[in-house]
Scaffold this motif. Structure first.
Motif, PDB file in Angstrom:
ATOM      1  N   ALA A   1      -9.378  47.963  25.369  1.00 25.95           N
ATOM      2  CA  ALA A   1      -8.972  47.127  24.240  1.00 25.95           C
ATOM      3  C   ALA A   1      -7.634  47.591  23.680  1.00 25.95           C
ATOM      4  O   ALA A   1      -6.741  46.770  23.410  1.00 25.95           O
ATOM      5  N   ARG A   2      -7.480  48.881  23.502  1.00 23.56           N
ATOM      6  CA  ARG A   2      -6.214  49.409  22.978  1.00 23.56           C
ATOM      7  C   ARG A   2      -5.060  49.095  23.910  1.00 23.56           C
ATOM      8  O   ARG A   2      -3.969  48.703  23.478  1.00 23.56           O
TER       9      ARG A   2
ATOM     10  N   GLY B   1      -0.381  42.458  24.541  1.00 19.37           N
ATOM     11  CA  GLY B   1      -0.283  41.165  23.867  1.00 19.37           C
ATOM     12  C   GLY B   1      -1.437  40.227  24.126  1.00 19.37           C
ATOM     13  O   GLY B   1      -1.324  39.013  23.895  1.00 19.37           O
ATOM     14  N   CYS B   2      -2.576  40.744  24.593  1.00 18.41           N
ATOM     15  CA  CYS B   2      -3.739  39.903  24.869  1.00 18.41           C
ATOM     16  C   CYS B   2      -4.500  39.560  23.582  1.00 18.41           C
ATOM     17  O   CYS B   2      -4.512  40.339  22.626  1.00 18.41           O
ATOM     18  N   SER B   3      -5.155  38.408  23.582  1.00 23.71           N
ATOM     19  CA  SER B   3      -6.122  38.072  22.544  1.00 23.71           C
ATOM     20  C   SER B   3      -7.469  38.623  22.988  1.00 23.71           C
ATOM     21  O   SER B   3      -7.869  38.413  24.146  1.00 23.71           O
TER      22      SER B   3
ATOM     23  N   LEU C   1     -11.954  48.867  15.522  1.00 24.88           N
ATOM     24  CA  LEU C   1     -11.124  48.692  16.707  1.00 24.88           C
ATOM     25  C   LEU C   1     -10.373  47.366  16.658  1.00 24.88           C
ATOM     26  O   LEU C   1      -9.180  47.301  16.999  1.00 24.88           O
ATOM     27  N   ALA C   2     -11.054  46.305  16.231  1.00 21.49           N
ATOM     28  CA  ALA C   2     -10.398  45.000  16.131  1.00 21.49           C
ATOM     29  C   ALA C   2      -9.229  45.062  15.153  1.00 21.49           C
ATOM     30  O   ALA C   2      -8.149  44.509  15.415  1.00 21.49           O
TER      31      ALA C   2
ATOM     32  N   ARG D   1      -5.282  44.395  15.774  1.00 22.97           N
ATOM     33  CA  ARG D   1      -4.528  43.397  15.002  1.00 22.97           C
ATOM     34  C   ARG D   1      -3.224  43.971  14.460  1.00 22.97           C
ATOM     35  O   ARG D   1      -2.238  43.238  14.296  1.00 22.97           O
ATOM     36  N   THR D   2      -3.208  45.269  14.187  1.00 16.70           N
ATOM     37  CA  THR D   2      -1.972  45.870  13.690  1.00 16.70           C
ATOM     38  C   THR D   2      -0.863  45.825  14.731  1.00 16.70           C
ATOM     39  O   THR D   2       0.320  45.992  14.397  1.00 16.70           O
ATOM     40  N   LEU D   3      -1.244  45.576  16.001  1.00 20.76           N
ATOM     41  CA  LEU D   3      -0.253  45.442  17.070  1.00 20.76           C
ATOM     42  C   LEU D   3       0.181  43.998  17.256  1.00 20.76           C
ATOM     43  O   LEU D   3       0.927  43.671  18.189  1.00 20.76           O
ATOM     44  N   GLY D   4      -0.304  43.122  16.368  1.00 22.48           N
ATOM     45  CA  GLY D   4       0.160  41.737  16.385  1.00 22.48           C
ATOM     46  C   GLY D   4      -0.649  40.790  17.232  1.00 22.48           C
ATOM     47  O   GLY D   4      -0.192  39.680  17.521  1.00 22.48           O
TER      48      GLY D   4
END
Length: 299
Positions: free
Chosen positions: A25-26, A32-34, A48-49, A53-56
């Motif tokens: 996930a990280r 840039g994956c959803s 973790l989510a 999200r902090t990575l956009g």
């Protein structure tokens, strides 16, 4: 060949609260994956989510027990309602039980099968049906080197991973027979890696859990999964020792069985005594929340 861009791809990951799933996930958030993150420990998923999200990127956290058919159906439904498609589905959730076959409660052995094999079957079914509608998609199932060989004291786990590999093989044949060139089924087959698996395992061996050697860096498996999402292949054995053991099983089955049996007995059945525990087989536990446990350093 240029690497496939994963940015914008919708990826479902089960078993995302620790280990390979969390590391993946990280990594995919950086790509840039959803993300649709599933596991039983909702608090860890939410953390973790938010980290992702902090990575956009967009990231959902869904509390999911993959041994529950309805829960996996809900996971697929929510993912499609939110994103409208699924590009990659990673069946990663798994549990294990160590001990002599007769000493491990039958209901816990059944739960290992339900989580590892039926959970993978459920996820594969929902993913594959959606891929057929889209005419594209990548299914990545996390199996094990034990899907092609075996060891004692892990009977249900070994059986489940044989099932996962067989499922991948059979489904891949169907994909090719149907001429579905843009649908791929990948089996990732790790050897022993330094994840919380050995913190979560049920233990009825009478001894403290002792992971086998060599014990590898979990990031190697994360890299293998990302590579499969970019350029899917049929299967990938992660860990040099796995390649050797599987080759030995094919070429010298009796000798391989004897060697693995002796090694596993020496590793697990000669250590300090320990009480029986069901670990995380029946329900989640607080221990083991990261990708890498650090046993390699302590050793």
């Amino acid at each position: 060949m240029a690497q496939k861009d994963l940015s914008g791809k919708v990826v479902v990951i089960t078993g995302a609260s620790s280990g390979f799933g969390k590391g993946l996930a990280r990594r995919l958030a950086k790509e840039g994956c959803s993300l649709v993150l599933a596991a039983r420990r909702k608090n860890l998923l939410e953390e973790l989510a938010q980290e992702c999200r902090t990575l956009g990127v967009r990231a959902l956290a869904l509390e999911t027990d993959v041994s529950d058919l309805g829960a996996v159906a809900n996971l697929a439904s929510v993912a499609l309602a939110e994103f409208g498609q699924i590009d990659v589905w990673v069946n990663n959730a798994g549990v294990g039980a160590i001990g002599r076959f007769e000493d491990i409660p039958l209901e816990e052995q059944a739960k290992v099968i339900e989580t590892n094999l039926l959970g993978t079957l459920y996820g594969s079914s929902h993913a594959y049906r959606q891929f057929q509608k889209q005419a594209s998609g990548i299914l990545i199932n996390i199996a094990s080197e034990l899907g092609r060989e075996s060891v004692p004291y892990y009977a249900a786990y070994t059986a489940s991973k044989h099932g996962v590999v067989g499922l991948c093989d059979a489904l891949r044949q169907e994909v090719r027979q149907a001429g579905l060139e843009d649908i791929h089924v990948c089996a990732i087959m790790p050897t022993a890696h330094d994840t919380p698996f050995f913190d979560h395992v049920a233990n009825y061996s009478g001894h403290q859990v002792e992971p086998p050697t060599p014990l590898h860096d979990p990031e190697n498996v994360v890299e293998a999964i990302v590579a499969a999402a970019r350029d899917p292949g049929d299967e990938n054995i992660v860990g040099w020792d796995g390649t050797i053991k599987i080759a030995m099983k094919r070429l010298l089955p009796s000798a391989a069985d004897a060697a693995m049996a002796w090694t596993m007995h020496k590793t697990q059945m000669d250590g300090p005594p320990a009480s029986n525990t069901s670990g995380a087989v029946n329900s989640p536990i607080e221990e083991g929340t990261e990708v890498d446990v650090g046993r390699r350093t302590r050793r």
